[in-house]
Design a protein around this motif. Structure first.
Motif, PDB file in Angstrom:
ATOM      1  N   HIS A 275      10.162   0.328  17.650  1.00  0.00           N
ATOM      2  CA  HIS A 275       9.863   1.756  17.783  1.00  0.00           C
ATOM      3  C   HIS A 275       9.464   2.310  16.423  1.00  0.00           C
ATOM      4  O   HIS A 275      10.063   1.976  15.410  1.00  0.00           O
ATOM      5  N   ARG A 276       8.453   3.168  16.423  1.00  0.00           N
ATOM      6  CA  ARG A 276       8.009   3.800  15.182  1.00  0.00           C
ATOM      7  C   ARG A 276       8.682   5.156  15.063  1.00  0.00           C
ATOM      8  O   ARG A 276       8.638   5.961  15.983  1.00  0.00           O
ATOM      9  N   THR A 277       9.293   5.383  13.908  1.00  0.00           N
ATOM     10  CA  THR A 277       9.969   6.651  13.654  1.00  0.00           C
ATOM     11  C   THR A 277       9.572   7.145  12.268  1.00  0.00           C
ATOM     12  O   THR A 277       9.168   6.351  11.419  1.00  0.00           O
ATOM     13  N   PRO A 278       9.662   8.451  12.034  1.00  0.00           N
ATOM     14  CA  PRO A 278       9.362   8.955  10.688  1.00  0.00           C
ATOM     15  C   PRO A 278      10.271   8.274   9.658  1.00  0.00           C
ATOM     16  O   PRO A 278      11.451   8.037   9.916  1.00  0.00           O
ATOM     17  N   ASN A 279       9.678   7.912   8.523  1.00  0.00           N
ATOM     18  CA  ASN A 279      10.525   7.263   7.521  1.00  0.00           C
ATOM     19  C   ASN A 279      11.400   8.290   6.815  1.00  0.00           C
ATOM     20  O   ASN A 279      11.111   9.490   6.808  1.00  0.00           O
ATOM     21  N   LYS A 280      12.480   7.808   6.230  1.00  0.00           N
ATOM     22  CA  LYS A 280      13.485   8.710   5.662  1.00  0.00           C
ATOM     23  C   LYS A 280      12.984   9.468   4.440  1.00  0.00           C
ATOM     24  O   LYS A 280      13.353  10.616   4.239  1.00  0.00           O
ATOM     25  N   LEU A 281      12.138   8.856   3.636  1.00  0.00           N
ATOM     26  CA  LEU A 281      11.609   9.559   2.464  1.00  0.00           C
ATOM     27  C   LEU A 281      10.786  10.765   2.899  1.00  0.00           C
ATOM     28  O   LEU A 281      10.964  11.871   2.388  1.00  0.00           O
ATOM     29  N   MET A 282       9.884  10.556   3.844  1.00  0.00           N
ATOM     30  CA  MET A 282       9.020  11.655   4.267  1.00  0.00           C
ATOM     31  C   MET A 282       9.816  12.742   4.986  1.00  0.00           C
ATOM     32  O   MET A 282       9.548  13.933   4.803  1.00  0.00           O
ATOM     33  N   ALA A 283      10.797  12.358   5.776  1.00  0.00           N
ATOM     34  CA  ALA A 283      11.646  13.347   6.445  1.00  0.00           C
ATOM     35  C   ALA A 283      12.427  14.157   5.406  1.00  0.00           C
ATOM     36  O   ALA A 283      12.506  15.382   5.497  1.00  0.00           O
ATOM     37  N   TRP A 284      12.962  13.474   4.411  1.00  0.00           N
ATOM     38  CA  TRP A 284      13.694  14.166   3.355  1.00  0.00           C
ATOM     39  C   TRP A 284      12.755  15.099   2.584  1.00  0.00           C
ATOM     40  O   TRP A 284      13.113  16.231   2.264  1.00  0.00           O
ATOM     41  N   ALA A 285      11.535  14.623   2.282  1.00  0.00           N
ATOM     42  CA  ALA A 285      10.580  15.430   1.522  1.00  0.00           C
ATOM     43  C   ALA A 285      10.252  16.735   2.246  1.00  0.00           C
ATOM     44  O   ALA A 285      10.145  17.786   1.611  1.00  0.00           O
ATOM     45  N   VAL A 286      10.099  16.678   3.553  1.00  0.00           N
ATOM     46  CA  VAL A 286       9.827  17.897   4.323  1.00  0.00           C
ATOM     47  C   VAL A 286      10.986  18.867   4.167  1.00  0.00           C
ATOM     48  O   VAL A 286      10.793  20.051   3.862  1.00  0.00           O
ATOM     49  N   ASP A 287      12.215  18.382   4.365  1.00  0.00           N
ATOM     50  CA  ASP A 287      13.401  19.241   4.261  1.00  0.00           C
ATOM     51  C   ASP A 287      13.587  19.804   2.856  1.00  0.00           C
ATOM     52  O   ASP A 287      14.029  20.934   2.689  1.00  0.00           O
ATOM     53  N   ALA A 288      13.245  19.007   1.834  1.00  0.00           N
ATOM     54  CA  ALA A 288      13.459  19.400   0.439  1.00  0.00           C
ATOM     55  C   ALA A 288      12.269  20.142  -0.160  1.00  0.00           C
ATOM     56  O   ALA A 288      12.307  20.502  -1.340  1.00  0.00           O
ATOM     57  N   GLN A 289      11.217  20.357   0.602  1.00  0.00           N
ATOM     58  CA  GLN A 289       9.984  20.975   0.112  1.00  0.00           C
ATOM     59  C   GLN A 289       9.432  20.202  -1.082  1.00  0.00           C
ATOM     60  O   GLN A 289       9.075  20.765  -2.119  1.00  0.00           O
TER      61      GLN A 289
ATOM     62  N   ALA B 131       0.853  -1.185   0.000  1.00  0.00           N
ATOM     63  CA  ALA B 131       0.000   0.000   0.000  1.00  0.00           C
ATOM     64  C   ALA B 131       0.890   1.237   0.000  1.00  0.00           C
ATOM     65  O   ALA B 131       2.114   1.147   0.150  1.00  0.00           O
ATOM     66  N   GLU B 132       0.261   2.392  -0.149  1.00  0.00           N
ATOM     67  CA  GLU B 132       1.011   3.640  -0.215  1.00  0.00           C
ATOM     68  C   GLU B 132       1.824   3.896   1.041  1.00  0.00           C
ATOM     69  O   GLU B 132       2.805   4.607   1.016  1.00  0.00           O
ATOM     70  N   ASN B 133       1.435   3.286   2.155  1.00  0.00           N
ATOM     71  CA  ASN B 133       2.135   3.564   3.403  1.00  0.00           C
ATOM     72  C   ASN B 133       3.559   3.012   3.443  1.00  0.00           C
ATOM     73  O   ASN B 133       4.303   3.329   4.359  1.00  0.00           O
ATOM     74  N   ILE B 134       3.962   2.223   2.450  1.00  0.00           N
ATOM     75  CA  ILE B 134       5.377   1.853   2.414  1.00  0.00           C
ATOM     76  C   ILE B 134       6.234   3.085   2.105  1.00  0.00           C
ATOM     77  O   ILE B 134       7.406   3.120   2.430  1.00  0.00           O
ATOM     78  N   TYR B 135       5.614   4.093   1.500  1.00  0.00           N
ATOM     79  CA  TYR B 135       6.312   5.352   1.236  1.00  0.00           C
ATOM     80  C   TYR B 135       6.011   6.416   2.286  1.00  0.00           C
ATOM     81  O   TYR B 135       6.851   7.251   2.576  1.00  0.00           O
ATOM     82  N   THR B 136       4.796   6.422   2.832  1.00  0.00           N
ATOM     83  CA  THR B 136       4.381   7.518   3.709  1.00  0.00           C
ATOM     84  C   THR B 136       4.282   7.146   5.179  1.00  0.00           C
ATOM     85  O   THR B 136       4.204   8.019   6.029  1.00  0.00           O
TER      86      THR B 136
END
Length: 163
Positions: free
Chosen positions: A51-65, A38-43
């Motif tokens: 432990h649940r942590t923000p995934n790296k793609l979404m963290a990068w997307a925030v920083d990169a706008q 499902a889409e949640n493999i990306y989001t």
């Protein structure tokens, strides 16, 4: 925002459930999961040692706008009551109106990330985009699928030679 004269808010929410538009995105990332995911493999959140942590793609997307447009297929997660698509071509045709406006914007480049059978859906969407003279992605990232120009008889399978 997505042009709602072309597609309903419900369609956008169904296909891109975690889509969060940005005022001035610098990039868009269109993501296609594998057929069984499902889409949640990306989001979704990453799970590391329970432990649940923000995934790296979404963290990068925030920083990169960057806007992440992670596709949710019919029959999966929130759409589990919907029938599965009959083909990758049909799924791409249904998705096209949802992403058309965003991918048409010349001032915001986009890339495609696709995994396994998601590659075929991305391929079919690219065919639709090309046929309609739409901008192509700046980059296409694919994983876990042989090139479509390799004959089926020549493709290596993980089952080859296992008895």
């Amino acid at each position: 925002t997505i042009d709602t004269s072309l597609v309903s808010d419900e369609a956008v929410k169904a296909w891109l459930p975690m889509y969060k538009p940005l005022d001035k995105p610098r990039l868009r990332i269109l993501c296609f999961p594998s057929a069984g995911s499902a889409e949640n493999i990306y989001t979704g959140l990453a799970v590391r040692e329970k432990h649940r942590t923000p995934n790296k793609l979404m963290a990068w997307a925030v920083d990169a706008q960057a806007e992440v447009l992670a596709v949710q297929y019919p029959g999966r997660e929130q759409r589990r009551k919907e029938p599965f698509a009959k083909s990758c071509q049909a799924m791409a045709a249904d998705l096209f109106p949802v992403v058309r406006t965003k991918l048409r914007e010349q001032d915001v480049p986009y890339v495609i990330v696709a995994h396994s059978c998601g590659n075929w859906i991305a391929y079919e969407l690219l065919q639709l985009l090309r046929a309609r003279d739409m901008p192509m992605p700046k980059m296409l990232f694919v994983s876990c699928m042989a090139s479509p120009d390799i004959a089926a008889s020549a493709k290596v399978s993980r089952w080859d030679g296992l008895g």
